[in-house]
Design an enzyme around this catalytic site. Sequence first.
Site, PDB file in Angstrom:
ATOM      1  N   ALA A   1       4.853   6.567   1.624  1.00 51.56           N
ATOM      2  CA  ALA A   1       6.177   6.412   2.204  1.00 51.56           C
ATOM      3  C   ALA A   1       7.200   6.653   1.282  1.00 51.56           C
ATOM      4  O   ALA A   1       8.531   7.188   1.783  1.00 51.56           O
ATOM      5  CB  ALA A   1       6.278   5.247   3.013  1.00 51.56           C
ATOM      6  N   LYS A   2       7.342   5.766   0.268  1.00 51.05           N
ATOM      7  CA  LYS A   2       8.351   5.787  -0.627  1.00 51.05           C
ATOM      8  C   LYS A   2       8.393   7.389  -1.456  1.00 51.05           C
ATOM      9  O   LYS A   2       9.814   7.748  -1.838  1.00 51.05           O
ATOM     10  CB  LYS A   2       8.031   4.824  -1.774  1.00 51.05           C
ATOM     11  CG  LYS A   2       8.355   3.469  -1.604  1.00 51.05           C
ATOM     12  CD  LYS A   2       9.665   3.142  -0.864  1.00 51.05           C
ATOM     13  CE  LYS A   2       9.826   1.385  -0.713  1.00 51.05           C
ATOM     14  NZ  LYS A   2      11.242   1.124  -0.468  1.00 51.05           N
TER      15      LYS A   2
ATOM     16  N   GLY B   1      -0.927   4.070   0.508  1.00 55.21           N
ATOM     17  CA  GLY B   1      -0.045   4.107   1.845  1.00 55.21           C
ATOM     18  C   GLY B   1       1.605   3.806   1.699  1.00 55.21           C
ATOM     19  O   GLY B   1       2.423   4.470   1.893  1.00 55.21           O
ATOM     20  N   TYR B   2       1.717   2.791   0.925  1.00 56.83           N
ATOM     21  CA  TYR B   2       3.112   2.520   0.556  1.00 56.83           C
ATOM     22  C   TYR B   2       3.630   3.564  -0.502  1.00 56.83           C
ATOM     23  O   TYR B   2       4.894   4.047  -0.174  1.00 56.83           O
ATOM     24  CB  TYR B   2       3.192   1.022  -0.372  1.00 56.83           C
ATOM     25  CG  TYR B   2       4.553   0.577  -0.542  1.00 56.83           C
ATOM     26  CD1 TYR B   2       5.206   0.234   0.352  1.00 56.83           C
ATOM     27  CD2 TYR B   2       4.918   0.326  -1.958  1.00 56.83           C
ATOM     28  CE1 TYR B   2       6.677  -0.432  -0.014  1.00 56.83           C
ATOM     29  CE2 TYR B   2       6.272  -0.097  -2.076  1.00 56.83           C
ATOM     30  CZ  TYR B   2       7.177  -0.501  -0.931  1.00 56.83           C
ATOM     31  OH  TYR B   2       8.085  -1.164  -1.394  1.00 56.83           O
ATOM     32  N   ALA B   3       3.063   3.943  -1.407  1.00 60.76           N
ATOM     33  CA  ALA B   3       3.626   5.283  -2.212  1.00 60.76           C
ATOM     34  C   ALA B   3       3.793   6.385  -1.387  1.00 60.76           C
ATOM     35  O   ALA B   3       4.849   7.160  -1.850  1.00 60.76           O
ATOM     36  CB  ALA B   3       2.670   5.467  -3.455  1.00 60.76           C
TER      37      ALA B   3
END
Length: 256
Positions: A158-159, A154-156
Site C-alpha cells: 500500500a505504501k 501488505g503494508y509495504a
Amino acid sequence: MILKDKVVIVTGAGPGMGQALCKGAAAEGAKVVVSARSVDAIEAIVAEIGAKGGEAIAVRCDVTSVDDCNALAKAALDKWGHIDGMVHSAYYHPDWANLEAHSIDQLTQVLDVVAVGGLRMAQAVIPTMKAQGSGSIVNISTLATRKPMPGEGGYAMAKSALNQLSRQLAVELGGTGIRVNTALMGWMDGVPLQQFFASMGEGGNAFRKQRASEIPVGHIPVDADCAKAVYFLLSDYASEVTGAMLDVNGGDWVAA
C-alpha cells in the site's frame, strides 16, 4: 517558524507520528486542521495546541470516504480561506503475514486507506491549490518500501502505491505551483512503539537496544524529530523540491 500562517491539513492524527505532526506544525506557526476518525482524539490535540497559543480545528475524516475528504478541505477553507499544505498520514496496518497467505480483505482495506485515501485527499485539495498557484502535499510512507521485511508485505504494498502516487502527481501537476513529496519513516520512538516494547515483557528493553544499535544514527529516531523533515517539505525552504522520496529513518534504509 518555517510554517508561519500556512494552513496545513493532517490526516491520521492518531497516537505517534500523526499527533507529533499536528503539534509540531502548530509550533512552527501553522494553522492546523487536525483530522482522524476519533473525534475525542483530535479534539484533545486541538485543545493542547490552543493551550500553547496555537491555532487548530478538529474535523473528523475517514479517508475512505470521498465526501469526508471533500468536507475536510472545505472546513479548512471555511475557517481560513486557503490550504497551503496537506499531509496524508492516515494509518491502517493489516495483520503481519506473508503475502502467499495474506487476507485479501485486509490488503484491500490498507490499499483503500493508505493509497486510495491519499488520492482522495489530493483530489480534495488540488483545486484550491491550483487556484492559489501554490501548495505542498506530503505523503507519509515507510522504510519497508525500500527494505522488504518478513510479514510486512501488505503494508509495504500500500505504501509503495502511495510512493508512486506522489511521483505521478508531481509530474502531472508540473507548472501549477503544487509540489508533491514523500517522507519514508522507519522505526520511530513514540507511544505506539513504547507500547510494543512493553508488550514484549522483559525482553522488550533488550530488543530496543538491539534495534537502536542497528540504525546508523545510533538510536531509534523520535517521532517528533522525524516530523521536522515533513515541515521542511511543507515549507518554502523546499520550494524547488517535488517528486522526492526523503528517507527519515536514521539511515536504516542503507543498513544491512
